[in-house]
Scaffold this motif. Sequence first.
Motif, short mmCIF file in Angstrom:
data_model
loop_
_atom_site.label_atom_id
_atom_site.label_comp_id
_atom_site.label_asym_id
_atom_site.label_seq_id
_atom_site.Cartn_x
_atom_site.Cartn_y
_atom_site.Cartn_z
N SER A 34 -20.50 8.70 64.04
CA SER A 34 -21.16 9.23 62.84
C SER A 34 -20.23 10.05 61.97
O SER A 34 -20.67 10.64 60.97
CB SER A 34 -22.37 10.08 63.24
N THR A 35 -18.94 10.09 62.31
CA THR A 35 -17.97 10.84 61.51
C THR A 35 -17.97 10.33 60.07
O THR A 35 -17.90 9.13 59.82
CB THR A 35 -16.56 10.73 62.11
N LYS A 36 -18.03 11.27 59.13
CA LYS A 36 -18.11 10.91 57.73
C LYS A 36 -16.79 10.31 57.25
O LYS A 36 -15.72 10.80 57.57
CB LYS A 36 -18.43 12.16 56.90
N GLU A 38 -14.95 8.84 53.54
CA GLU A 38 -15.09 8.80 52.09
C GLU A 38 -13.72 8.90 51.44
O GLU A 38 -12.74 9.26 52.07
CB GLU A 38 -15.93 9.98 51.60
N TYR A 45 -18.67 5.62 47.28
CA TYR A 45 -18.40 5.24 48.67
C TYR A 45 -16.99 4.65 48.76
O TYR A 45 -16.04 5.23 48.25
CB TYR A 45 -19.49 4.29 49.16
N GLN A 58 -20.47 5.09 54.81
CA GLN A 58 -20.49 6.55 54.83
C GLN A 58 -20.00 7.14 56.15
O GLN A 58 -19.70 8.32 56.21
CB GLN A 58 -21.93 7.04 54.57
N THR A 59 -19.95 6.32 57.19
CA THR A 59 -19.47 6.78 58.49
C THR A 59 -18.51 5.75 59.07
O THR A 59 -18.40 4.62 58.57
CB THR A 59 -20.64 6.96 59.48
#
Length: 736
Positions: A34-36, A38, A45, A58-59
């Motif tokens: 779930s690490t972001k 960008e 995005y 996003q992850t």
Amino acid sequence: MSKLVAFAAIQGGYNIVSKAEGELKQALATYDASTKVEFPNTAYYLPVIYSLTGIKVQTIEDMQKPLEIARKLLPAHVKRVNHLPYLGPLLDAGMAALFAFEIQEALRYVREPDFYLPQEEVDLDAGKIWLGAADDTVFRKRGVEFVDGSAPGFAAIVGAAPTPEIAKDIIEDYQKRNLYIFLAANQNGTTCAEQLIEAGVQIGWNTRIVPFGPDISSAIFALGFANRAAMAFGGIEAGDYKRMLLYNKDRIFAFVNALGDVNAEWAVAAAGCVNWGFPTIADTDIPEILPTGICTYEHVVGNVSHDEIVQKSIETRGLKVTVSEIDIPLSYGPAFEGERVRKDDLYCQFGAKEQCTELVKMAEMNEIEDGKVTVVGPDIKDCEEGKAYPLAIFVQVAGREFQADFEPILERQIHHLTNYIQGIMHIGQRDIAWVRVSKAAVEKGFSLEHIGKVLHAKFHQDFTKIADKVEVTLYTKKEDVDKLTATARAEYKMRDERVEKMTDESVETYYSCTLCQSFAPNHVCTVSPERTGLCGAYNWMDCKASFEINPTGPNQPIEKGECLDPVLGQWKGVNDFVYKASRGNVTHYNFYSMVYDPMTTCGCCEAIAAMLPMCNGIMTVNRDYMGETPCGMKFTTLAGVMGGGASSPGFVGHSKYNVTQRKFIAGDGGIKRLVWMPKIFKEEIKDRLIKRGEEIGIPNFYDMIADETVGTTEEEVYEFLQKVGHPALEMDPIVG
């Protein structure tokens, strides 16, 4: 088309996708899924993936789906016999590689968050030159140039030239044509960006030479920039890949220059760019793809010499550009406008501690000689290095269609036109101008006469309709400069008073300004004598003159028509125009109110006013003030909340000058409601505030306005207002 190039490129696609899969696998093992991920401070995005597929990455986990698509896009390897056609599979391989590139660069931001500089300029002292993805501030500022035509396109250069001198020659040739230059990849450990630095060329967004990154994968930032422009300014929806690619082919005139040996990964990157209609022109003998198909003309052209590569690239892309051929020894064009002349580069300057003044005046046809440029006093060759000198630039313009009202329009152009000279830096206007001359410009033979030649040529080119003759005189003797300055200040005062004495009731025609619709599609600024444009650049007189110069331009006349509300300031003719110009999105607005249906606001306003209910008044904050305000929002937050072409009750954008115009929020009680503004803004318009206070019968009104030295909360401001007896506290409630 060559089987060899198809084979190499498709093999390159397999290599790149496999690398990206390996990096993603390692990232999933190292970080939480779930690490972001960008491109920092951007709203799209991973823009290539998002714009073409609609997938919002996003992850780290989100990366798996587009990478699966990339793997499926990879075609079968080229067979030895009868494998036709090649172009379709080649394009698929290219797109697969570009998706993989974007994932690789996003993972780099996770692994090395400080690798790229999130700014416009490089930091040579820190050894950081790679800028990565343009954040939204840079993108909004620069992206519109690809839509309005001020930047006809960009050259994406991968690799490095044989020498720094050749690199400099190529890049400066592109700058003359107003193109942006995007740099990526290296050739045997050397990059074009590093060559330019070695050759003394300033790089960064300000000079339109943008070093994205040292690897071929960083070329994805160029395509991402193009696709973001299509979404932001072209209205293309994410996932509409066909319209996205066609928009880029038809509107974003870009191409690739491959400098150095082209390996398989470069080949597939070039193939990917063909999807956008962006051809590749190389300096090596590579297999070519010549038939017209996706691109306007040829797709891949090889073995082009360095002294011909610029012209060949422009021809291959089908790009129409105008080179300003002006007889000066320096390069010239908008690409040099952002160039700085820093202390170490400075030879001499005009202004700073000395007087520097500019004035444009109308002349009779028989009074001046077209093209005559005279320097009265010492020229550059007579200046000592490091010193400052006085300067007055006096331009006389004659024309059958020229009017005195046009003088400030042309005068304002001196700033931009002088800044377009390579190695010359111009700041300010009127009697606070400042010109800095670089050592490099002097070495090439720059003279003050060349400023006159530029103004003569460009006034003729840009104002053909009204300028028949242009004569320029430059004064450098103090007594001459002082004399012209006195004349100029009298002219400035007369011009300002001409508008100042006008009222909204005294004219039947207002003027529109739709320059900012590139940023705010629904916004329509209406300029009246007592309400200048939000950006501060246009008053009613300027718009009138602009319309006469360019009848099809952004400043159109608006017949006021029936007055629907004289207190709030609303007219039927204005409403009808705004409704049409906003494409039905805005039905009406009020000129004199920020509480009830205020005028729409774009992102270019000089200041923003907001209600302070506890104080029964309003505050205003200028764009340059970065601190907190009593409404709880900084300028940037306010601009984000109520900009973009919206009418936002309780807020309104306005110019600095508008604060002291008689109709400023007159429908809400007028300037008596003003209770807080930043000190720097307050001091800038001090004389006008004092004068306005005297007009409303409150001579000490200036001292009653709080600023950040009093407080930045509404409670602190309210306490101050009680102490000084501010009139807002005795007025009717601001919201009735």
